[in-house]
Each structure stands twice: as structure tokens, then as C-alpha cells.
Design a protein around this motif. Structure first.
Motif, mmCIF file in Angstrom:
data_model
loop_
_atom_site.group_PDB
_atom_site.id
_atom_site.type_symbol
_atom_site.label_atom_id
_atom_site.label_comp_id
_atom_site.label_asym_id
_atom_site.label_seq_id
_atom_site.Cartn_x
_atom_site.Cartn_y
_atom_site.Cartn_z
ATOM 1 N N GLU A 244 0.812 -1.227 0.000
ATOM 2 C CA GLU A 244 0.000 0.000 0.000
ATOM 3 C C GLU A 244 0.847 1.281 0.000
ATOM 4 O OE1 GLU A 244 -0.815 -2.743 1.697
ATOM 5 O OE2 GLU A 244 -2.822 -3.198 0.936
ATOM 6 N N LEU A 245 1.864 1.345 0.855
ATOM 7 C CA LEU A 245 2.704 2.556 0.867
ATOM 8 C C LEU A 245 3.416 2.730 -0.480
ATOM 9 C CD1 LEU A 245 4.037 2.439 4.543
ATOM 10 C CD2 LEU A 245 2.533 4.187 3.583
ATOM 11 N N PRO A 246 4.005 1.667 -1.056
ATOM 12 C CA PRO A 246 4.564 1.811 -2.407
ATOM 13 C C PRO A 246 3.527 2.288 -3.430
ATOM 14 C CG PRO A 246 5.392 -0.192 -1.422
ATOM 15 C CD PRO A 246 4.366 0.361 -0.465
ATOM 16 N N ALA A 247 2.285 1.800 -3.367
ATOM 17 C CA ALA A 247 1.244 2.231 -4.308
ATOM 18 C C ALA A 247 0.977 3.727 -4.146
ATOM 19 C CB ALA A 247 -0.043 1.434 -4.090
ATOM 20 N N MET A 248 0.952 4.207 -2.907
ATOM 21 C CA MET A 248 0.717 5.640 -2.668
ATOM 22 C C MET A 248 1.859 6.483 -3.211
ATOM 23 S SD MET A 248 -1.146 6.175 0.942
ATOM 24 C CE MET A 248 -0.765 4.699 1.829
ATOM 25 N N ILE A 249 3.074 5.964 -3.067
ATOM 26 C CA ILE A 249 4.247 6.689 -3.586
ATOM 27 C C ILE A 249 4.175 6.777 -5.109
ATOM 28 C CG2 ILE A 249 6.754 6.371 -3.942
ATOM 29 C CD1 ILE A 249 6.758 5.700 -0.829
ATOM 30 N N LEU A 250 3.747 5.703 -5.754
ATOM 31 C CA LEU A 250 3.567 5.738 -7.219
ATOM 32 C C LEU A 250 2.511 6.761 -7.620
ATOM 33 C CD1 LEU A 250 3.670 2.170 -8.812
ATOM 34 C CD2 LEU A 250 5.011 4.171 -9.411
ATOM 35 N N ILE A 251 1.371 6.744 -6.930
ATOM 36 C CA ILE A 251 0.280 7.672 -7.266
ATOM 37 C C ILE A 251 0.754 9.117 -7.105
ATOM 38 C CG2 ILE A 251 -2.025 8.504 -6.575
ATOM 39 C CD1 ILE A 251 -2.615 5.504 -5.770
ATOM 40 N N ASP A 252 1.441 9.415 -6.011
ATOM 41 C CA ASP A 252 1.920 10.776 -5.751
ATOM 42 C C ASP A 252 2.937 11.198 -6.804
ATOM 43 O OD1 ASP A 252 3.823 12.852 -4.473
ATOM 44 O OD2 ASP A 252 2.133 12.851 -3.077
ATOM 45 N N SER A 253 3.938 10.350 -7.058
ATOM 46 C CA SER A 253 5.024 10.739 -7.969
ATOM 47 C C SER A 253 4.525 10.855 -9.409
ATOM 48 C CB SER A 253 6.199 9.766 -7.855
ATOM 49 O OG SER A 253 5.782 8.444 -8.129
ATOM 50 N N ILE A 254 3.598 10.002 -9.831
ATOM 51 C CA ILE A 254 3.065 10.045 -11.202
ATOM 52 C C ILE A 254 2.139 11.251 -11.372
ATOM 53 C CG2 ILE A 254 1.504 8.883 -12.847
ATOM 54 C CD1 ILE A 254 2.595 6.184 -11.727
ATOM 55 N N SER A 255 1.301 11.516 -10.362
ATOM 56 C CA SER A 255 0.286 12.580 -10.483
ATOM 57 C C SER A 255 0.905 13.951 -10.699
ATOM 58 C CB SER A 255 -0.604 12.595 -9.242
ATOM 59 O OG SER A 255 -1.304 11.369 -9.154
ATOM 60 N N ARG A 256 2.107 14.175 -10.168
ATOM 61 C CA ARG A 256 2.797 15.454 -10.365
ATOM 62 C C ARG A 256 2.990 15.779 -11.841
ATOM 63 N NH1 ARG A 256 7.675 15.753 -9.312
ATOM 64 N NH2 ARG A 256 7.761 17.934 -8.697
ATOM 65 N N TYR A 257 3.008 14.744 -12.704
ATOM 66 C CA TYR A 257 3.235 14.961 -14.135
ATOM 67 C C TYR A 257 1.935 15.081 -14.931
ATOM 68 C CZ TYR A 257 8.146 14.381 -13.362
ATOM 69 O OH TYR A 257 9.427 14.582 -12.916
ATOM 70 N N ILE A 258 0.795 15.004 -14.254
ATOM 71 C CA ILE A 258 -0.484 15.150 -14.953
ATOM 72 C C ILE A 258 -0.806 16.640 -15.067
ATOM 73 C CG2 ILE A 258 -2.944 14.504 -14.954
ATOM 74 C CD1 ILE A 258 -0.904 12.098 -15.183
ATOM 75 N N LYS A 259 -1.121 17.064 -16.287
ATOM 76 C CA LYS A 259 -1.355 18.486 -16.552
ATOM 77 C C LYS A 259 -2.407 19.063 -15.608
ATOM 78 C CE LYS A 259 -1.721 21.577 -20.552
ATOM 79 N NZ LYS A 259 -0.652 22.441 -20.027
ATOM 80 N N GLY A 260 -2.076 20.194 -14.979
ATOM 81 C CA GLY A 260 -3.010 20.884 -14.097
ATOM 82 C C GLY A 260 -2.848 20.543 -12.624
ATOM 83 N N VAL A 261 -2.117 19.465 -12.328
ATOM 84 C CA VAL A 261 -1.953 19.050 -10.921
ATOM 85 C C VAL A 261 -1.017 20.027 -10.192
ATOM 86 C CG1 VAL A 261 -1.118 17.226 -9.364
ATOM 87 C CG2 VAL A 261 -2.521 16.628 -11.354
ATOM 88 N N LEU A 262 0.086 20.361 -10.841
ATOM 89 C CA LEU A 262 1.013 21.355 -10.283
ATOM 90 C C LEU A 262 0.945 22.614 -11.143
ATOM 91 C CD1 LEU A 262 4.265 19.270 -9.644
ATOM 92 C CD2 LEU A 262 2.369 19.686 -8.076
#
Ligand code: 4H7
Length: 200
Positions: free
Chosen positions: A139-157
Motif C-alpha cells: 500500500e505505501l509503495p502504491a501511494m508513492i507511485l500515485i503521488d510521484s506520477i500525479s505530479r506529471y499530470i497536466k493541471g496538478v502542479l
């Protein structure tokens, strides 16, 4: 980007509902679906694990319940299924950027001694580890993936934030400063002068 997470502990993902990722979910820039594997147990006691064949300590998650949970996911034809395991390829920024180009990611979280190999052979596309150490679950690895990937989705940052990283082509950042200009008799970077440097 759509994330489906197959887990026995969906409540562990609550922290993702705060801050930047929480806002991205609200803005529908990312979709986060939590699927409780236990909901697919046909056993009257909602059993999801059993003792390993060949002996050994601990329990193994049973293949059928994991397969049924996976099959409950709609429109998964183009999804990439990732199993979080210490045996996987170690995650790095290059891999994060590559995964951010996917449209649908299914994250499979193992607990106990892991998941029966036969269902893994059937559904998993890729195995990823977040580093060379042992955790109690994926679960913690899955959350780290979601966080690190989401930063590259347009509009998130804000637009520039991820650009800056690729320009500098390194992840080693310099010290950051904000107000006040002086703290504990030290000045922040912007206001440091030659006389501060030369101690004159
Ligand atoms: C899948 C298979 C990921 C998930 C095995 C998961 C570290 C990482 C787990 C295991 C994880 C990582 C079974 C490995 C029990 C440890 C004692 C859950 N640990 N387990 N073993 N580095 N643990 O990404």
C-alpha cells in the motif's frame, strides 16, 4: 489518469485525499478508485489468505479472490497492471515519467507473504519496488507511485514546477529560502552579498 487500487486496506489511502493529490482528484484531473479485495471473498468468514503449499511461515493471498477483484474493474483493456513487490524493478524518476504517459494504471497491493503466483502470471504486466527494504504491504509503495506520477499530470502542479526539473536534468536541489530576510542572524540566499561571503 485513472488509478484503480486493489487492496485489503483501502483506508490506508486516506492521506491521498489531502493536499495536492486530493485537490487533483476533486478537480477530476486524476481518478482514484479503491477496490477492497475482501469484498470478493466467497467464504462466509471473508477469508482471503491461506497457508503456503510446501510449508513456511505466514499466509499467501488466494488467487481467485484477487482475480475476481481485478475482473470487477471496468474498461481495463488498455490498463497497465503493476504489482508492488521488493522483487520488482526499483522505481526512479525516469520510470515515473514513463508511467505518467499511461491513461489507466491498476495497482495490486500484496499483504502477508504476497499473492499466489498463478494469478500474478495471469494479470500483472510489471513489478515495481520503491527501494531495497521490506514493508508489511504494497500500500505505501502504491501511494508513492500515485503521488510521484500525479505530479506529471497536466493541471496538478503549477506549469513550471516539473519543467524546471527537466531543464536542470538533475534532482539535486539547492537550499531554499523565504521570508524573513534574517533568521537566527543568518540571511537568505537572495540577500547574501559579497561582504557576507567574505566575512568583512
Ligand atoms: C508483495 C510481495 C513492496 C508485497 C511480497 C512490498 C517492500 C516493497 C509484499 C511482499 C513489500 C518495496 C511479503 C515482502 C513479506 C516482504 C517479508 C509486501 N515490501 N512481502 N516479506 N520495497 N511488502 O517496494
Amino acid at each position: 489518469m485513472k488509478f484503480d487500487v486493489l487492496t485489503l486496506f483501502p483506508e490506508m489511502f486516506e492521506p491521498l485525499k489531502t493536499s495536492i493529490i486530493g485537490r487533483a482528484v476533486q478537480k477530476k484531473l486524476i481518478e482514484l478508485n479503491l477496490i477492497n479485495i475482501r469484498d470478493f471473498s466467497k467464504d462466509k468468514h471473508k477469508k482471503v489468505d491461506d497457508t503456503p503449499y510446501g510449508g513456511g511461515a505466514g499466509m499467501v493471498m488466494m488467487p481467485e479472490v484477487v482475480y475476481d477483484a481485478y475482473n470487477s474493474i471496468q474498461n481495463k483493456e488498455n490498463a497497465k497492471v503493476i504489482y508492488l513487490t521488493p522483487q520488482g524493478k526499483t522505481l526512479n524518476q525516469e520510470k515515473v515519467i514513463e508511467l505518467s504517459k499511461e491513461e489507466h494504471i491498476i495497482l495490486l497491493c500484496g499483504h502477508y507473504e504476497g499473492i499466489d503466483q498463478r494469478v500474478l502470471d495471469e494479470i500483472v504486466d510489471e513489478e515495481i519496488s520503491i527501494g531495497d527494504y521490506v514493508l508489511t504491504g504494497g500500500e505505501l509503495p502504491a501511494m508513492i507511485l500515485i503521488d510521484s506520477i500525479s505530479r506529471y499530470i497536466k493541471g496538478v502542479l503549477k506549469e513550471e514546477s516539473t519543467n524546471e526539473e527537466s531543464f536542470s536534468k538533475n534532482l539535486l536541489e539547492y537550499p531554499q529560502y523565504t521570508k524573513p530576510e534574517v533568521f537566527k542572524r543568518k540571511k537568505g540566499a537572495g540577500s547574501v552579498t559579497i561582504s557576507d561571503t567574505m566575512k568583512i
